[in-house]
Design a protein around this motif. Structure first.
Motif, short mmCIF file in Angstrom:
data_model
loop_
_atom_site.label_atom_id
_atom_site.label_comp_id
_atom_site.label_asym_id
_atom_site.label_seq_id
_atom_site.Cartn_x
_atom_site.Cartn_y
_atom_site.Cartn_z
N GLY A 136 -18.23 6.04 11.18
CA GLY A 136 -18.08 6.07 9.73
C GLY A 136 -17.03 7.06 9.27
N TYR A 137 -16.31 6.69 8.25
CA TYR A 137 -15.25 7.48 7.60
C TYR A 137 -14.04 7.73 8.51
CZ TYR A 137 -18.34 7.92 3.61
OH TYR A 137 -19.13 7.63 2.54
N GLU A 138 -14.05 7.15 9.71
CA GLU A 138 -12.85 7.22 10.55
C GLU A 138 -11.72 6.41 9.94
OE1 GLU A 138 -14.87 7.27 14.84
OE2 GLU A 138 -12.88 6.34 14.82
N ALA A 139 -12.09 5.25 9.38
CA ALA A 139 -11.08 4.38 8.79
C ALA A 139 -10.42 5.09 7.61
CB ALA A 139 -11.70 3.06 8.34
N LEU A 140 -11.24 5.78 6.83
CA LEU A 140 -10.68 6.51 5.69
C LEU A 140 -9.72 7.59 6.18
CD1 LEU A 140 -10.64 7.12 2.63
CD2 LEU A 140 -12.58 8.64 3.01
N GLY A 141 -10.15 8.31 7.21
CA GLY A 141 -9.29 9.35 7.77
C GLY A 141 -7.97 8.77 8.27
N ARG A 142 -8.07 7.66 8.96
CA ARG A 142 -6.85 7.05 9.49
C ARG A 142 -5.93 6.59 8.36
NH1 ARG A 142 -7.33 2.56 14.09
NH2 ARG A 142 -8.58 4.25 14.96
N ALA A 143 -6.51 5.96 7.35
CA ALA A 143 -5.69 5.46 6.24
C ALA A 143 -4.98 6.62 5.54
CB ALA A 143 -6.56 4.69 5.25
N LEU A 144 -5.75 7.68 5.28
CA LEU A 144 -5.18 8.78 4.49
C LEU A 144 -4.18 9.62 5.26
CD1 LEU A 144 -7.14 8.00 2.29
CD2 LEU A 144 -7.88 10.37 2.12
N THR A 145 -4.43 9.79 6.55
CA THR A 145 -3.59 10.74 7.29
C THR A 145 -2.49 10.06 8.11
OG1 THR A 145 -5.12 10.75 9.15
CG2 THR A 145 -5.44 12.46 7.47
N GLN A 146 -2.68 8.78 8.42
CA GLN A 146 -1.68 8.14 9.28
C GLN A 146 -0.96 6.97 8.64
OE1 GLN A 146 -3.56 7.17 13.05
NE2 GLN A 146 -4.75 9.04 12.96
N MET A 147 -1.38 6.56 7.46
CA MET A 147 -0.79 5.37 6.85
C MET A 147 -0.34 5.67 5.42
SD MET A 147 -3.68 2.63 8.11
CE MET A 147 -2.86 1.09 7.66
N THR A 148 0.70 4.98 4.98
CA THR A 148 1.08 5.06 3.58
C THR A 148 0.25 4.02 2.83
OG1 THR A 148 2.77 3.35 3.78
CG2 THR A 148 3.47 5.63 4.22
N PRO A 149 0.14 4.17 1.50
CA PRO A 149 -0.59 3.15 0.74
C PRO A 149 -0.02 1.75 0.98
CG PRO A 149 -0.24 5.07 -0.63
CD PRO A 149 0.52 5.31 0.65
N GLU A 150 1.30 1.67 1.10
CA GLU A 150 1.91 0.36 1.32
C GLU A 150 1.46 -0.22 2.66
OE1 GLU A 150 3.67 3.15 0.50
OE2 GLU A 150 3.79 2.61 -1.63
N GLN A 151 1.34 0.64 3.65
CA GLN A 151 0.90 0.15 4.96
C GLN A 151 -0.54 -0.36 4.92
OE1 GLN A 151 1.96 3.70 7.17
NE2 GLN A 151 3.58 2.60 8.28
N VAL A 152 -1.39 0.31 4.12
CA VAL A 152 -2.78 -0.14 4.00
C VAL A 152 -2.79 -1.53 3.35
CG1 VAL A 152 -5.05 0.33 3.01
CG2 VAL A 152 -3.66 2.22 3.85
N ILE A 153 -2.01 -1.68 2.28
CA ILE A 153 -1.96 -2.98 1.60
C ILE A 153 -1.43 -4.05 2.55
CG2 ILE A 153 -0.79 -4.28 -0.22
CD1 ILE A 153 -0.98 -1.74 -1.97
N ASP A 154 -0.40 -3.71 3.28
CA ASP A 154 0.18 -4.67 4.21
C ASP A 154 -0.84 -5.08 5.28
OD1 ASP A 154 2.48 -6.11 5.38
OD2 ASP A 154 2.13 -4.71 7.05
N LEU A 155 -1.61 -4.11 5.74
CA LEU A 155 -2.65 -4.39 6.75
C LEU A 155 -3.67 -5.39 6.20
CD1 LEU A 155 -3.91 -3.21 9.55
CD2 LEU A 155 -5.44 -2.02 7.99
N VAL A 156 -4.14 -5.13 4.98
CA VAL A 156 -5.15 -6.01 4.39
C VAL A 156 -4.55 -7.40 4.14
CG1 VAL A 156 -6.69 -6.34 2.41
CG2 VAL A 156 -6.43 -4.08 3.42
N LYS A 157 -3.28 -7.43 3.74
CA LYS A 157 -2.63 -8.74 3.54
C LYS A 157 -2.58 -9.52 4.86
CE LYS A 157 1.06 -9.27 0.81
NZ LYS A 157 2.39 -8.93 0.24
N ARG A 158 -2.17 -8.83 5.91
CA ARG A 158 -2.04 -9.51 7.21
C ARG A 158 -3.38 -9.93 7.79
NH1 ARG A 158 -0.42 -6.40 11.07
NH2 ARG A 158 -0.18 -4.45 9.91
#
Lengths: 539, 165
Positions: A136-158
């Protein structure tokens, strides 16, 4: 955290509570304490295990054994035989999918592919530690510390994730539109106003794994540049509200919600907003009106919430199940998710078969599963043993299908599952009686602002209730068809647009049954009141 | 004024109600949370309380009333000590909620929307409450009851009566 050799999870889902699970839990605690085992065995409450009919239910780990239909009197035997001697108590075991075969895991679980229900029924929903222990909350950590918002959106799109509330709008695209819309602020709303009859999956997710929803809404906020999120939960879902509020408080204490999350500069606050009993508030513009402190009346679209949402600002509104997929996608990757399901419908779907089935509950399977598989392999077929007659897929707003659709695959390009409800009727049930109940629902829930829906839902119900009471008039069926079709075009929002759907689709399948009521004055199943002046009870 | 007894509850005075309302910020977005809090305090939304809410949030009282009556969980009329909400949507209907309703009406001696003479129960027939897995189902206040049968209905009502309501 202390280490225990065994965990006993007691299903405390709303539906098990009424079967007396709390007395069983108290007896377990007492028995364990009296034998001095309280430092070896942990008893924990968990959310619904999905076998509502068989409560009280407990699961014992590490063996993964499920016992069902327990009474307080069974407790000493479980403690003595299972927890002390390590022997399985056969007579209490949950009987699994294949008739006659004893299974030591709960029904259908091996065949399911649990993504959003992964933790439901296996962790204590009130313990953030247990959620953390399972990633739990690993995904949040990864999104916030290793990804840009654009990358998160791109991931969800893909990933191909689409809205699970029924409309199936691509989630990544919705996030992108919102993130690119100019505004003074942005908002994320989780639509937890689950109200379509036959749907109860969001309740089970919120009760059983509230942190997954909290984690997801923070990730969504980061992706679109929002700093406030609302969980709009229907007012009747007391347990969901309690579990979410607890989850938010614990997440705030650990720094997953609030200021500077994961040591980044990202701030995000989440609030639970309690609805007050209005089905139409599940419609996104009506939900926003309600959140702003008004009657929940839907607005003309466009504009859509991604450009003009809460307080006129760009707003993402996602269903509970949709959001609960997000942390798993962040952790496992878009390709993993897109590898589940069919070509155009990616991932899994949570179904909630109910009505005349043997095992009502929630089951999560990848898209491409057939109606027959959900009904027979998971829900156990009809409980009466009579043949399957019809199912309302998605609920009263969805469509009615019969046995001709049993082998259709659930996918947005074939048979759309709506929000996942499957209201099943066997051949003992009257289709006109069931549709009359649907029309009553829409009449009750119409918000009343647009004339086609306000007047139309009333006329639809007047007609169907006259049919079940033997007061039909010649030409009613044609009038009903015309009115339902016109409402589909002229109503402002989905409520009125879909209010005649169940009738239109069921009339095509069962024209003779309708005609028998309207022209012949007779109900072939004997359910409707006309037959004996009062009608017999269903079920 | 400050010590006026709230017409409904023996404990709350209008100043209690005012305190309860004024814990919230004065934005319109707080209307539903305020109404929930008032209903919890007073048992229902009294005319006096709605006027207090109107003053505090600076919203016309007519709009408060319009909003309060839009939502089924709010009541502008006194309710019984316990509110029974029986689901009558299709999943419960096909599993026999009509029979459950007749039984409840018979046991309680009231019809939908009414309150028993002793003030113990109000019976409401409502849309889906998300308990379709255990249909037919109902809620009493915040408790849920499913797989209802004639035996369980008697036992459930008896439990509330035994508790003295």
């Amino acid at each position: 955290m202390p280490l225990y050799r065994s965990h006993v999870l007691v299903c405390n889902g709303t539906t098990c509570v009424l079967k007396g699970c709390q007395a069983v839990q108290a007896a377990l605690l007492e028995e364990i304490r009296s034998r001095g085992l309280e430092n070896e065995i942990k008893v924990a409450e968990t959310g619904c295990l999905g076998i509502s009919e068989k409560g009280p239910v407990i699961v014992l780990y590490p063996e993964g054994v499920t016992y069902c239909e327990l009474t307080v009197a069974d407790v000493p035997e479980i403690v003595e035989e299972h927890l002390i001697k390590g022997k399985i108590v056969e007579r209490l075991l949950y009987k699994g999918a294949i008739p006659g075969e004893v299974k030591a895991a709960h029904r259908g679980r091996e065949k399911e592919n649990r993504v959003v229900l992964k933790n439901v029924g296996t962790i204590d929903p009130t313990s953030i530690e247990e959620y953390l222990a399972l990633g739990g909350y690993e995904a949040l950590g990864r999104a916030l510390t290793q990804m840009t918002p654009e990358q998160v959106i791109d991931l969800v799109k893909r990933s191909g994730l689409r809205g699970r509330g029924g409309a199936a709008f691509p989630t990544g695209l919705k996030w992108e539109l919102t993130s690119q819309s100019p505004g003074d602020g942005r908002f994320v709303i989780c639509n937890a106003d689950e109200g379509e009859p036959g749907n109860f999956k969001d309740r089970l997710i919120m009760e059983g794994d509230p942190h997954s929803v909290v984690e997801a809404i923070v990730i969504a906020g980061y992706a679109v540049g929002a700093h406030t999120g609302y969980l709009y939960v229907r007012g009747e879902y007391h347990q969901s509200i309690a579990n979410l509020e607890r989850a938010i408080a614990d997440a705030r204490e650990m720094g997953f919600v609030g200021k500077g999350i994961f040591g980044t500069g990202f701030d995000f606050d989440v609030k639970v907003f309690r609805g007050a009993g209005a089905y139409v508030c599940g419609e996104e513009t009506a939900l926003i009106e309600s959140l702003e402190g008004r009657r929940g009346e839907s607005m003309v679209k466009p504009p859509y919430p991604p450009t003009h949402g809460l307080w006129g600002q760009p707003t993402v509104i996602n269903n509970v199940e949709t959001l609960a997929n997000v942390p798993r996608i962040v952790l496992n990757g878009a390709e993993w998710y897109a590898g589940l399901g069919t070509e155009k419908s990616k991932g899994t779907k949570v179904f909630s078969p109910c009505g005349d089935v043997l095992y009502p509950g929630v089951y999560e399977v990848p898209f491409g599963v057939t109606l027959r598989e959900v009904l027979y392999e998971f829900a156990g077929g009809t409980k009466s043993g009579r043949a399957f007659k019809a199912a309302l897929i998605g609920g009263p707003s969805g469509i009615c299908v019969g046995e001709e659709s049993l082998d259709k695959e659930f996918a947005y390009e074939h048979l759309s599952p709506g929000a996942g409800a499957l209201i099943v009727m066997d051949t003992g049930k009257c289709i006109v009686d069931a549709i009359n109940s649907c029309q009553k629902f829409f009449l009750h829930e119409s918000c009343g602002q647009c004339i086609p829906c306000r007047e139309g839902t009333k006329r639809l119900y007047e007609m169907t209730s006259s049919w079940v009471e033997g007061r039909a008039r010649e030409g009613d069926l044609e009038l009903m068809e015309t009115l339902a079709e016109e409402m589909a075009v002229a109503s402002r929002c989905g409520l009125g647009q879909f209010a005649g759907n169940a009738f239109l689709t069921s009339y095509k399948l069962f024209p003779d049954e309708y005609r028998a009521h309207v022209s012949g004055g007779e109900c072939p199943t004997g359910i409707c009141a006309m037959n004996n002046g009062r009608g017999k009870d269903n079920g | 004024m400050e010590t006026t007894q709230c017409p409904r509850c023996s404990e709350a005075t209008l100043s209690d109600v005012r305190d309860c309302i004024q814990r919230f910020g004065r934005e319109q977005g707080n209307l539903l949370p305020v109404l929930h809090a008032v209903q919890r305090k007073c048992g229902y939304l009294t005319a006096d309380a709605m006027e207090e809410v109107a003053d505090w949030l600076n919203i016309p009282v007519s709009e408060i009333y319009g909003t309060a009556t839009f939502y089924t969980l709010f009541s502008t009329k006194p309710l019984g000590k316990h509110v029974i909400r029986l689901c009558d949507s299709p999943p419960c209907h096909i599993e026999g909620s009509a029979g459950v309703r007749r039984l409840l009406e018979k046991h309680l001696g009231i019809s939908e929307g009414e309150t028993t003479d002793d003030g113990l129960f109000t019976l409401e027939v409502v849309s889906c409450i998300g308990l379709c897995g255990v249909a037919p189902a109902m809620m009493i206040d915040e408790e849920v009851y499913g797989n209802l049968s004639p035996e369980t209905i008697s036992a459930i009502l008896e439990k509330y009566r035994m508790e003295g309501g």
